[in-house]
Design an enzyme around this catalytic site. Structure first.
Site, PDB file in Angstrom:
ATOM      1  N   LYS A 152    -109.339 -70.727 -18.461  1.00 14.41           N
ATOM      2  CA  LYS A 152    -110.776 -71.001 -18.510  1.00 14.41           C
ATOM      3  C   LYS A 152    -111.045 -72.104 -19.519  1.00 14.41           C
ATOM      4  O   LYS A 152    -111.376 -71.870 -20.684  1.00 14.41           O
ATOM      5  CB  LYS A 152    -111.553 -69.724 -18.867  1.00 14.41           C
ATOM      6  CG  LYS A 152    -113.009 -69.755 -18.398  1.00 14.41           C
ATOM      7  CD  LYS A 152    -113.093 -69.832 -16.893  1.00 14.41           C
ATOM      8  CE  LYS A 152    -114.523 -69.854 -16.397  1.00 14.41           C
ATOM      9  NZ  LYS A 152    -114.621 -70.043 -14.943  1.00 14.41           N
TER      10      LYS A 152
ATOM     11  N   SER B 233    -115.579 -70.667  -9.798  1.00 12.40           N
ATOM     12  CA  SER B 233    -116.179 -69.760 -10.770  1.00 12.40           C
ATOM     13  C   SER B 233    -117.366 -69.042 -10.121  1.00 12.40           C
ATOM     14  O   SER B 233    -117.181 -68.324  -9.144  1.00 12.40           O
ATOM     15  CB  SER B 233    -116.576 -70.529 -12.032  1.00 12.40           C
ATOM     16  OG  SER B 233    -116.613 -69.651 -13.143  1.00 12.40           O
TER      17      SER B 233
END
Length: 581
Positions: free
Chosen positions: A185, A381
């Site tokens: 991430k 995402s």
């Protein structure tokens, strides 16, 4: 009495102006629906690639007053090409490549449509004063590719630059409290580091390499070249050499000025007028097509932009996804004529809470009628979150997807306050009443609370993906960790079902709905009310003024600051450095 008369006159004039505005909008809206009848020698479709090309642009009556040509959209370009293919009057397509911005996946969709057009026996000719990399990728599918003798062909490969703010924030006395789940991430790294982590560098190298390989192979196939020749042209820096080098490499057919290309186009289409005549995209889609209306409907809904909370969504953002997407899906669920829904997702993600609410409605709708997702250039995402509940997912090979992970960022500005000799004092009723206050650092207990919350959000994200993809949570977790995949990679991993565009998604929706005859409809998220139109115009005006004052390139930094500002809180989003080809 004088004051009352003044107020009354002012109100009267205001009401008249509003009434005239509404009448003007109605007239313009009606005019925009009028069928276009081309002249005898308007037998070329001219696609002028300029500006930002989104997936979908809602009709705006003010456009005809403010611009010569309505803004381009992927949807309108594809419709125009398809209608030109079946219209016996149209002889060919003129690709006029200017400075434009769109995703690689959108270029893939247009290239497929142009190839299909050429199979009908009609010609495609491309010209540019100078080719950007994306512009040439699109043009390479044409029968003939022309370049201005003083122009350049930018073909140099892909790069990704990440800007890090940690040092600047430290100098300002600002510390970012970062919470995340997911090794890959990378969206939080600009706030916590001065360089890319090994994991983030690995994923960027992977997806960029996949996209570039696809681009090179497509160009090589269409230009009958070896992929190694294209990479050698890029590695030797020949994009700055004399443009004759591009001709020698077979990338360009001929160096011609615009008037020479247009003379050639007149010869190909049989025009005898002194000036080349053509139809624009907006005119082509208004040319009457033999279409029959059927009772069964397949609805396309466009979900484009960041996923934002509607309360805090800034007006300067032209396109974003809010809770109104769930409202639109609810309407389609209750519409008995709509037999299936194609959800076109082109989003880097955003607010985790809003993503969950949209997921709920997608799942609910899918239980009643098929939902098929068509992924655009990026559906990662939060963009993947709202997609995974669909019955089928179709992605382009160059789509950026995955990035299954969640993060939270909270600023601590106590250092900045100290530099400014400012102090803050807090009065509270309970232990955690002031959690998240920027004037002080968080305690270990507060950090533990927020990290646990982030991990619960990630676990929910995994559960949603596992349920939608019919996989175990452990299997999804192994593919998740915030990692970004290309559509081609995602297909191998089981995160998407097929490669293709919106047309393939529609085909799947028809199959799943078990219908034969249908009418395709588009369900805009706004109702095109006066309020919506004026708000959109105000947003566009703000952006236009900002670009005029500080310049288009500098505006990108202003937009970056806006993105940083909306990053605070709990997010499911990919990094900000997704650049067009």
């Amino acid at each position: 009495m004088l004051f009352a008369s003044f107020i009354g006159t002012f109100i009267g004039i205001f009401c008249i102006v509003i009434a005239l505005t509404v009448i003007l909008i109605v007239c313009l809206h009606s005019a925009s629906k009028t069928t276009y009848i081309p002249e005898q020698d308007e037998n070329i479709l001219k696609i002028s690639m300029n500006g930002t090309i989104d997936d979908y642009s809602e009709e705006n009556p003010f456009t005809v007053l403010l611009w010569d040509e309505p803004e381009l959209s992927l949807r309108n370009i594809l419709v125009a090409i398809n209608r030109a293919k079946t219209n016996s009057h149209i002889k060919g397509i003129y690709l006029d490549i200017g400075m434009f911005s769109t995703g690689t996946a959108s270029l893939d969709a247009i290239r497929r449509a142009l190839k299909d057009f050429r199979e009908s026996g009609k010609f495609v000719v491309a010209y540019a004063d100078s080719y950007s990399q994306g512009g040439y990728y699109l043009a390479s599918v044409a029968d003939r590719v022309y370049l201005n003798p003083t122009g350049v062909l930018i073909l140099r490969g892909l790069s990704s630059e990440t800007m890090f703010y940690k040092g600047l924030l430290q100098k300002a006395g600002i510390e970012m409290e970062v919470f995340k789940v997911g090794t890959y991430k990378g969206a939080v790294e600009p706030f916590t580091s001065n360089h890319l982590s090994d994991a983030n560098r690995e994923q960027i190298t992977s997806y960029m390499g996949g996209i570039w390989k696809n681009v090179v192979n497509e160009i090589a196939a269409d230009r009958n070249l070896a992929a190694s020749d294209i990479n050698r042209f890029a590695d030797e820096g020949l994009f700055f050499a004399d443009p004759s080098a591009a001709v020698e490499y077979g990338l360009i057919d001929s160096l011609e000025y615009r008037f020479g290309v247009e003379t050639r186009l007149k010869e190909l289409s049989g025009q005898t007028s002194s000036k080349l005549k053509s139809l624009s995209v907006s005119e082509m889609i208004k040319v009457k097509a033999p279409e029959r209306e059927y009772r069964n409907k397949i609805a396309i809904v466009y979900a484009e932009g960041e996923i934002l909370n509607s309360i805090s969504a800034p007006l300067i953002v032209q396109k974003n996804i809010t809770g109104n997407l769930a409202d639109k899906l609810r309407e389609l669920e209750n519409d008995e004529l709509v037999r299936a829904v194609v959800l076109r997702v082109n989003s880097p993600g955003g607010d985790a809470f809003v993503s969950e609410q949209i997921w709920q409605q997608v799942a609910k709708l899918n239980r009643k009628k098929p939902v098929v997702v068509s992924m655009g250039s990026v559906a990662a995402s939060g963009g993947y979150y709202i997609s995974c509940a669909a019955r089928k997912i179709v992605a382009e090979s160059t789509t950026l997807t995955g990035s299954i992970g969640i993060f939270g960022i909270f600023p601590n500005i106590s250092g900045l306050l100290g530099k400014l000799d400012l102090t803050a004092d807090i009065v509270k009723t309970n232990k955690y009443a002031d959690i998240g206050e920027m004037s002080r650092p968080m305690t270990q207990e507060e950090r533990a609370l927020i990290q646990a919350y982030i991990e619960r959000g990630y676990d929910l994200f995994l559960s949603r993906c596992a349920e939608g993809r019919h996989m175990s949570k452990d299997s999804i977790d192994a593919l998740a960790q915030g990692r970004v995949w290309t559509g081609e990679q995602a297909l191998e991993l089981g995160l998407v079902d097929e490669l293709g565009g919106t047309d393939r998604a529609v085909e799947l929706a028809v199959e799943l709905a078990n219908i034969y005859n249908y009418t395709l409809i588009e369900a805009p998220l706004s109702d095109n009310s006066l309020k919506d139109i004026l708000q959109k115009q105000l947003g566009e005006a703000k952006i236009s003024m900002a670009k005029d004052v500080i310049g288009s390139e500098e505006y990108e930094f202003l937009d970056l600051l806006r993105q940083i500002k909306t990053t605070y809180g709990i997010k499911a989003r990919i990094p900000y450095d997704m650049k067009p080809l």
